[in-house]
Write a protein that holds these residues in place. Sequence first.
Motif, PDB file in Angstrom:
ATOM      1  N   MET A 150       0.947  -1.052  -0.194  1.00  0.00           N
ATOM      2  CA  MET A 150      -0.317   0.186   0.168  1.00  0.00           C
ATOM      3  C   MET A 150       1.107   1.210   0.076  1.00  0.00           C
ATOM      4  SD  MET A 150      -3.412   1.221   2.740  1.00  0.00           S
ATOM      5  CE  MET A 150      -3.775   0.143   2.343  1.00  0.00           C
ATOM      6  N   ALA A 151       0.449   2.501  -1.061  1.00  0.00           N
ATOM      7  CA  ALA A 151       1.251   3.434  -0.996  1.00  0.00           C
ATOM      8  C   ALA A 151       1.231   3.966   0.463  1.00  0.00           C
ATOM      9  CB  ALA A 151       0.502   4.712  -1.693  1.00  0.00           C
ATOM     10  N   GLY A 152       2.326   4.941   0.710  1.00  0.00           N
ATOM     11  CA  GLY A 152       2.340   5.596   2.291  1.00  0.00           C
ATOM     12  C   GLY A 152       2.486   4.804   3.159  1.00  0.00           C
ATOM     13  N   VAL A 153       2.728   3.387   3.308  1.00  0.00           N
ATOM     14  CA  VAL A 153       2.933   2.463   4.038  1.00  0.00           C
ATOM     15  C   VAL A 153       3.520   1.680   4.311  1.00  0.00           C
ATOM     16  CG1 VAL A 153       0.988   0.628   5.496  1.00  0.00           C
ATOM     17  CG2 VAL A 153       0.116   2.581   4.690  1.00  0.00           C
ATOM     18  N   CYS A 154       4.455   1.393   5.597  1.00  0.00           N
ATOM     19  CA  CYS A 154       5.775   0.376   5.485  1.00  0.00           C
ATOM     20  C   CYS A 154       5.553  -0.635   6.355  1.00  0.00           C
ATOM     21  CB  CYS A 154       7.120   1.137   5.756  1.00  0.00           C
ATOM     22  SG  CYS A 154       7.733   2.061   4.241  1.00  0.00           S
ATOM     23  N   CYS A 155       6.553  -1.648   6.173  1.00  0.00           N
ATOM     24  CA  CYS A 155       6.404  -2.718   7.136  1.00  0.00           C
ATOM     25  C   CYS A 155       7.769  -3.460   8.052  1.00  0.00           C
ATOM     26  CB  CYS A 155       5.164  -3.644   7.366  1.00  0.00           C
ATOM     27  SG  CYS A 155       4.824  -5.306   7.966  1.00  0.00           S
ATOM     28  N   ALA A 156       7.461  -3.205   9.123  1.00  0.00           N
ATOM     29  CA  ALA A 156       8.915  -4.884   9.177  1.00  0.00           C
ATOM     30  C   ALA A 156       8.051  -6.113   9.940  1.00  0.00           C
ATOM     31  CB  ALA A 156      10.194  -3.957  10.547  1.00  0.00           C
ATOM     32  N   ALA A 157       8.355  -7.240   9.672  1.00  0.00           N
ATOM     33  CA  ALA A 157       7.905  -8.749  10.763  1.00  0.00           C
ATOM     34  C   ALA A 157       9.013  -9.269  10.843  1.00  0.00           C
ATOM     35  CB  ALA A 157       7.291  -8.835   9.404  1.00  0.00           C
ATOM     36  N   VAL A 158       9.634  -9.785  11.326  1.00  0.00           N
ATOM     37  CA  VAL A 158      10.000 -11.082  12.099  1.00  0.00           C
ATOM     38  C   VAL A 158       9.239 -12.536  12.588  1.00  0.00           C
ATOM     39  CG1 VAL A 158      12.016  -9.606  12.975  1.00  0.00           C
ATOM     40  CG2 VAL A 158      10.506 -10.220  14.920  1.00  0.00           C
ATOM     41  N   PRO A 159       9.977 -13.272  12.652  1.00  0.00           N
ATOM     42  CA  PRO A 159       9.293 -14.612  12.423  1.00  0.00           C
ATOM     43  C   PRO A 159       9.382 -15.141  14.311  1.00  0.00           C
ATOM     44  CG  PRO A 159      11.367 -15.491  11.797  1.00  0.00           C
ATOM     45  CD  PRO A 159      11.334 -14.180  11.392  1.00  0.00           C
ATOM     46  N   VAL A 160       8.655 -15.398  14.483  1.00  0.00           N
ATOM     47  CA  VAL A 160       8.213 -16.245  16.674  1.00  0.00           C
ATOM     48  C   VAL A 160       8.064 -17.626  16.262  1.00  0.00           C
ATOM     49  CG1 VAL A 160       7.116 -15.799  18.254  1.00  0.00           C
ATOM     50  CG2 VAL A 160       6.936 -13.591  16.641  1.00  0.00           C
ATOM     51  N   ARG A 161       9.483 -17.666  16.759  1.00  0.00           N
ATOM     52  CA  ARG A 161       9.580 -19.444  17.130  1.00  0.00           C
ATOM     53  C   ARG A 161       9.484 -20.003  18.569  1.00  0.00           C
ATOM     54  NH1 ARG A 161      12.386 -20.514  12.641  1.00  0.00           N
ATOM     55  NH2 ARG A 161      13.122 -19.097  10.710  1.00  0.00           N
ATOM     56  N   ALA A 162       8.390 -21.005  18.459  1.00  0.00           N
ATOM     57  CA  ALA A 162       8.741 -21.829  18.993  1.00  0.00           C
ATOM     58  C   ALA A 162       9.946 -22.524  19.918  1.00  0.00           C
ATOM     59  CB  ALA A 162       7.900 -23.137  19.172  1.00  0.00           C
ATOM     60  N   PRO A 163       9.840 -23.188  21.390  1.00  0.00           N
ATOM     61  CA  PRO A 163      11.443 -23.369  21.668  1.00  0.00           C
ATOM     62  C   PRO A 163      11.788 -25.004  21.030  1.00  0.00           C
ATOM     63  CG  PRO A 163       9.443 -23.523  23.450  1.00  0.00           C
ATOM     64  CD  PRO A 163       9.385 -22.928  21.968  1.00  0.00           C
ATOM     65  N   ASP A 164      11.591 -24.953  20.054  1.00  0.00           N
ATOM     66  CA  ASP A 164      12.473 -26.427  19.469  1.00  0.00           C
ATOM     67  C   ASP A 164      12.513 -25.573  18.046  1.00  0.00           C
ATOM     68  OD1 ASP A 164       9.986 -25.873  17.424  1.00  0.00           O
ATOM     69  OD2 ASP A 164       9.303 -27.613  18.242  1.00  0.00           O
ATOM     70  N   GLY A 165      12.079 -23.925  17.736  1.00  0.00           N
ATOM     71  CA  GLY A 165      13.160 -23.523  16.636  1.00  0.00           C
ATOM     72  C   GLY A 165      11.688 -24.268  14.932  1.00  0.00           C
ATOM     73  N   ARG A 166      11.155 -24.281  15.428  1.00  0.00           N
ATOM     74  CA  ARG A 166       9.573 -23.980  14.551  1.00  0.00           C
ATOM     75  C   ARG A 166       9.357 -22.435  14.310  1.00  0.00           C
ATOM     76  NH1 ARG A 166       5.445 -25.639  15.550  1.00  0.00           N
ATOM     77  NH2 ARG A 166       5.452 -26.043  17.842  1.00  0.00           N
ATOM     78  N   ALA A 167       8.942 -21.619  13.445  1.00  0.00           N
ATOM     79  CA  ALA A 167       8.621 -20.676  12.640  1.00  0.00           C
ATOM     80  C   ALA A 167       6.193 -20.261  13.457  1.00  0.00           C
ATOM     81  CB  ALA A 167       8.550 -19.721  11.449  1.00  0.00           C
ATOM     82  N   ILE A 168       5.966 -20.609  14.877  1.00  0.00           N
ATOM     83  CA  ILE A 168       4.453 -20.613  14.857  1.00  0.00           C
ATOM     84  C   ILE A 168       3.930 -19.194  14.984  1.00  0.00           C
ATOM     85  CG2 ILE A 168       5.056 -22.709  16.389  1.00  0.00           C
ATOM     86  CD1 ILE A 168       4.874 -20.387  19.323  1.00  0.00           C
ATOM     87  N   ALA A 169       4.914 -17.910  14.388  1.00  0.00           N
ATOM     88  CA  ALA A 169       4.008 -16.667  13.987  1.00  0.00           C
ATOM     89  C   ALA A 169       4.811 -16.116  13.370  1.00  0.00           C
ATOM     90  CB  ALA A 169       3.339 -16.233  15.683  1.00  0.00           C
ATOM     91  N   ALA A 170       4.018 -14.969  13.460  1.00  0.00           N
ATOM     92  CA  ALA A 170       4.811 -13.980  13.357  1.00  0.00           C
ATOM     93  C   ALA A 170       4.526 -12.644  13.856  1.00  0.00           C
ATOM     94  CB  ALA A 170       5.314 -13.284  11.805  1.00  0.00           C
ATOM     95  N   ILE A 171       5.670 -11.009  13.788  1.00  0.00           N
ATOM     96  CA  ILE A 171       5.151 -10.000  14.340  1.00  0.00           C
ATOM     97  C   ILE A 171       5.713  -9.119  13.881  1.00  0.00           C
ATOM     98  CG2 ILE A 171       6.958  -9.607  16.140  1.00  0.00           C
ATOM     99  CD1 ILE A 171       5.446  -8.614  18.289  1.00  0.00           C
ATOM    100  N   ALA A 172       5.158  -8.037  13.184  1.00  0.00           N
ATOM    101  CA  ALA A 172       5.109  -6.753  12.596  1.00  0.00           C
ATOM    102  C   ALA A 172       4.428  -5.850  12.949  1.00  0.00           C
ATOM    103  CB  ALA A 172       4.307  -7.271  11.014  1.00  0.00           C
ATOM    104  N   GLY A 173       5.374  -4.215  12.820  1.00  0.00           N
ATOM    105  CA  GLY A 173       5.107  -3.206  13.132  1.00  0.00           C
ATOM    106  C   GLY A 173       4.590  -2.980  11.952  1.00  0.00           C
ATOM    107  N   VAL A 174       3.602  -2.083  11.598  1.00  0.00           N
ATOM    108  CA  VAL A 174       3.126  -0.882  10.433  1.00  0.00           C
ATOM    109  C   VAL A 174       2.960   0.660  10.825  1.00  0.00           C
ATOM    110  CG1 VAL A 174       1.649  -1.083   8.555  1.00  0.00           C
ATOM    111  CG2 VAL A 174       1.400  -3.110  10.063  1.00  0.00           C
ATOM    112  N   VAL A 175       3.894   0.864   9.763  1.00  0.00           N
ATOM    113  CA  VAL A 175       4.394   2.583  10.127  1.00  0.00           C
ATOM    114  C   VAL A 175       4.105   3.130   9.119  1.00  0.00           C
ATOM    115  CG1 VAL A 175       5.534   2.062  12.113  1.00  0.00           C
ATOM    116  CG2 VAL A 175       6.609   2.124   9.588  1.00  0.00           C
ATOM    117  N   ARG A 176       3.720   4.900   9.095  1.00  0.00           N
ATOM    118  CA  ARG A 176       3.483   5.652   7.440  1.00  0.00           C
ATOM    119  C   ARG A 176       5.315   5.566   7.035  1.00  0.00           C
ATOM    120  NH1 ARG A 176      -0.466   8.679   7.226  1.00  0.00           N
ATOM    121  NH2 ARG A 176      -1.858   9.178   9.554  1.00  0.00           N
ATOM    122  N   ALA A 177       5.614   5.753   5.080  1.00  0.00           N
ATOM    123  CA  ALA A 177       6.252   5.531   5.025  1.00  0.00           C
ATOM    124  C   ALA A 177       6.607   7.030   5.127  1.00  0.00           C
ATOM    125  CB  ALA A 177       6.088   6.022   3.171  1.00  0.00           C
TER     126      ALA A 177
END
Length: 242
Positions: A170-197
Amino acid sequence: MKHADMPGAGTTDGPGRSVLEGAFALLEALRRHGDDAAGVTELARACGVPKGTAHRLLDQLVAVGAVERRDRRYRVGPQLYRLGLAWEPHPGLRTAARLPMHRLRSLTGASVVLVVMREDQALTVSSVPGALEAVVPVRDGVAFRLDTAAGEALRGPRRGGAVFDREDVMAGVCCAAVPVRAPDGRAIAAIAGVVRAGQRLEPLAAAVAEAGAALARGLARGVSPVRAAAPPAVMFRPVERA
């Protein structure tokens, strides 16, 4: 009254559609309406069922508290809300995410979302509105494509680190995201922050990475990060989205 005792339970309404499928189709149509109540005619049309069938199913859903009716219009009811709160995509995930997400919002002003993989989509299971709320509202239960920063982080970035979206969706919108890993190393979720460009994404990515690490520590310890000791800063290498 048990569901099996409800009139029409286990039968079909129309070719190939059971009463249960029809009821869930109506609930999904109500979910799409969000805060707006809907009438029988528009719900029947949205679900492809006869108006009489829709009316009967809605009456049954009202009776068990899954739907509420006001002035002949319907919306999702409190019982469905309570049932939804009982769903946990991973043991302790939403509890562990609560404080890190609010800290991330306070530190950066970003809208913050926590997503999990469901049926080849990224499903929002927790959200904290930020400065972009008027432009990009964040809501629990919203699903979106995987070709976004949060979706790609959920699948695990090939080179590790954060995934960036620089107005790609989307124009004017940026984001940074990382995976969230369980103790066994699996990516079980992702967390992201969304901000203005225009906001620098590297500091945002560092804050998102720390929030994800705090969440993962809480999961590993089996406790909410509210009770966890403050850890050292997390080192990471941000990467661009492929």
